[in-house]
Design a protein around this motif. Structure first.
Motif, PDB file in Angstrom:
ATOM      1  N   UNK A  17       0.842  -1.191   0.000  1.00  0.00           N
ATOM      2  CA  UNK A  17       0.000   0.000   0.000  1.00  0.00           C
ATOM      3  C   UNK A  17       0.881   1.247   0.000  1.00  0.00           C
ATOM      4  N   UNK A  18       1.864   1.273   0.909  1.00  0.00           N
ATOM      5  CA  UNK A  18       2.722   2.447   0.990  1.00  0.00           C
ATOM      6  C   UNK A  18       3.568   2.637  -0.262  1.00  0.00           C
ATOM      7  N   UNK A  19       3.964   1.552  -0.897  1.00  0.00           N
ATOM      8  CA  UNK A  19       4.703   1.671  -2.158  1.00  0.00           C
ATOM      9  C   UNK A  19       3.888   2.491  -3.155  1.00  0.00           C
ATOM     10  N   UNK A  20       2.621   2.137  -3.317  1.00  0.00           N
ATOM     11  CA  UNK A  20       1.766   2.830  -4.286  1.00  0.00           C
ATOM     12  C   UNK A  20       1.456   4.252  -3.840  1.00  0.00           C
ATOM     13  N   UNK A  21       1.189   4.441  -2.566  1.00  0.00           N
ATOM     14  CA  UNK A  21       0.906   5.792  -2.070  1.00  0.00           C
ATOM     15  C   UNK A  21       2.102   6.712  -2.304  1.00  0.00           C
ATOM     16  N   UNK A  22       3.285   6.189  -2.050  1.00  0.00           N
ATOM     17  CA  UNK A  22       4.501   6.992  -2.204  1.00  0.00           C
ATOM     18  C   UNK A  22       4.705   7.434  -3.655  1.00  0.00           C
ATOM     19  N   UNK A  23       4.326   6.608  -4.619  1.00  0.00           N
ATOM     20  CA  UNK A  23       4.455   6.979  -6.032  1.00  0.00           C
ATOM     21  C   UNK A  23       3.653   8.226  -6.374  1.00  0.00           C
ATOM     22  N   UNK A  24       2.607   8.473  -5.600  1.00  0.00           N
ATOM     23  CA  UNK A  24       1.730   9.630  -5.837  1.00  0.00           C
ATOM     24  C   UNK A  24       1.929  10.722  -4.799  1.00  0.00           C
ATOM     25  N   UNK A  25       3.006  10.623  -4.044  1.00  0.00           N
ATOM     26  CA  UNK A  25       3.311  11.609  -2.988  1.00  0.00           C
ATOM     27  C   UNK A  25       2.151  11.773  -2.003  1.00  0.00           C
ATOM     28  N   UNK A  26       1.509  10.671  -1.675  1.00  0.00           N
ATOM     29  CA  UNK A  26       0.397  10.681  -0.725  1.00  0.00           C
ATOM     30  C   UNK A  26       0.902  10.257   0.647  1.00  0.00           C
ATOM     31  N   UNK A  27       0.196  10.638   1.703  1.00  0.00           N
ATOM     32  CA  UNK A  27       0.629  10.246   3.047  1.00  0.00           C
ATOM     33  C   UNK A  27       0.682   8.722   3.201  1.00  0.00           C
ATOM     34  N   UNK A  28       1.754   8.260   3.849  1.00  0.00           N
ATOM     35  CA  UNK A  28       1.929   6.835   4.078  1.00  0.00           C
ATOM     36  C   UNK A  28       1.179   6.423   5.346  1.00  0.00           C
ATOM     37  N   UNK A  29       0.931   5.133   5.469  1.00  0.00           N
ATOM     38  CA  UNK A  29       0.186   4.600   6.605  1.00  0.00           C
ATOM     39  C   UNK A  29       1.110   3.775   7.491  1.00  0.00           C
ATOM     40  N   UNK A  30       0.856   3.821   8.790  1.00  0.00           N
ATOM     41  CA  UNK A  30       1.622   2.944   9.671  1.00  0.00           C
ATOM     42  C   UNK A  30       0.899   1.599   9.777  1.00  0.00           C
ATOM     43  N   UNK A  31       1.531   0.652  10.422  1.00  0.00           N
ATOM     44  CA  UNK A  31       1.019  -0.716  10.522  1.00  0.00           C
ATOM     45  C   UNK A  31      -0.396  -0.762  11.108  1.00  0.00           C
ATOM     46  N   UNK A  32      -0.647   0.008  12.153  1.00  0.00           N
ATOM     47  CA  UNK A  32      -1.969   0.003  12.788  1.00  0.00           C
ATOM     48  C   UNK A  32      -3.045   0.563  11.855  1.00  0.00           C
ATOM     49  N   UNK A  33      -2.700   1.575  11.085  1.00  0.00           N
ATOM     50  CA  UNK A  33      -3.655   2.127  10.124  1.00  0.00           C
ATOM     51  C   UNK A  33      -3.990   1.106   9.035  1.00  0.00           C
ATOM     52  N   UNK A  34      -2.987   0.380   8.594  1.00  0.00           N
ATOM     53  CA  UNK A  34      -3.213  -0.628   7.554  1.00  0.00           C
ATOM     54  C   UNK A  34      -4.130  -1.727   8.082  1.00  0.00           C
ATOM     55  N   UNK A  35      -3.918  -2.156   9.311  1.00  0.00           N
ATOM     56  CA  UNK A  35      -4.758  -3.202   9.906  1.00  0.00           C
ATOM     57  C   UNK A  35      -6.238  -2.822   9.861  1.00  0.00           C
ATOM     58  N   UNK A  36      -6.525  -1.555   9.991  1.00  0.00           N
ATOM     59  CA  UNK A  36      -7.918  -1.092  10.048  1.00  0.00           C
ATOM     60  C   UNK A  36      -8.593  -1.001   8.682  1.00  0.00           C
ATOM     61  N   UNK A  37      -7.806  -0.993   7.602  1.00  0.00           N
ATOM     62  CA  UNK A  37      -8.419  -0.774   6.284  1.00  0.00           C
ATOM     63  C   UNK A  37      -8.525  -2.031   5.436  1.00  0.00           C
TER      64      UNK A  37
END
Length: 190
Positions: free
Chosen positions: A1-21
């Motif tokens: 998820x963070x790989x793709x977000x980073x390509x678009x200069x979007x905020x990255x997520x931490x592990x706990x945020x990823x667990x929730x989505x």
């Protein structure tokens, strides 16, 4: 998820945020990952995430402690086991094949186009039929609200596991018939 977000200069997520989505399918996951004002990028970012995931689907995946042993014991006792995931079918099958011996699961099913995702019970009921198991006789074991809701909608017994990535209260609030804290406890339910 963070790989793709980073390509678009979007905020990255931490592990706990990823667990929730995670848990409701890839498209919903990516929609939740994006800032609300960038929802227009969902399909593009998802495409990049999926392309990356094709080569990295099992980089950090491994069975939870005790799972391999309990599955071997279930297999020796001729208990039919299946996997049902909202992860795309191709990835679900690859992950299972990379981590478990052939024949560990009678059936493995991930999400396929034009078939509703969990918590819709359609695929769970189809798996039960293919396994020749009445839904009322099936235990549906999972670690998210989506799993518990699927089981209840399919008329199966929902068993929540606490070693996953959601908390006990979520499982209980969604109607888990029981919670287990260790894979070995599953045998008591059978």
């Amino acid at each position: 998820i963070n790989y793709a977000l980073d390509l678009y200069d979007l905020p990255l997520l931490d592990r706990e945020e990823v667990k929730k989505i995670v848990g409701n399918g890839a498209h919903t996951m990516m929609t939740r990952a994006l800032p609300p004002d960038r929802a227009d990028l969902t399909d593009d970012v998802l495409c990049r995430q999926q392309a990356y995931y094709r080569s990295h689907y099992a980089d950090h995946s491994r069975p939870y402690p005790g799972i391999v042993e309990i599955l071997q014991e279930l297999q020796q006792n001729q208990v039919k086991c299946a996997v049902l995931s909202n992860k795309p079918d191709c990835f679900t099958r690859k992950i299972i094949a990379s981590m478990f011996a052939s024949g560990t699961f009678t059936l493995v099913r991930g999400h396929v186009d034009d078939v509703p995702l969990k918590p819709d019970p359609a695929t769970a009921l189809q798996l039960a039929e293919e396994l020749d198991v009445k839904p009322a006789d099936a235990l549906f074991v999972g670690d998210t609200a989506v799993d518990i809701q699927t089981a209840r909608r399919a008329g199966m017994t929902p068993i929540g596991v606490t070693w996953g990535f959601r908390d006990r209260s979520e499982l209980l609030q969604n109607g888990a018939a029981a919670l287990i804290d260790h894979p070995q406890e599953l045998l008591d339910r059978l």
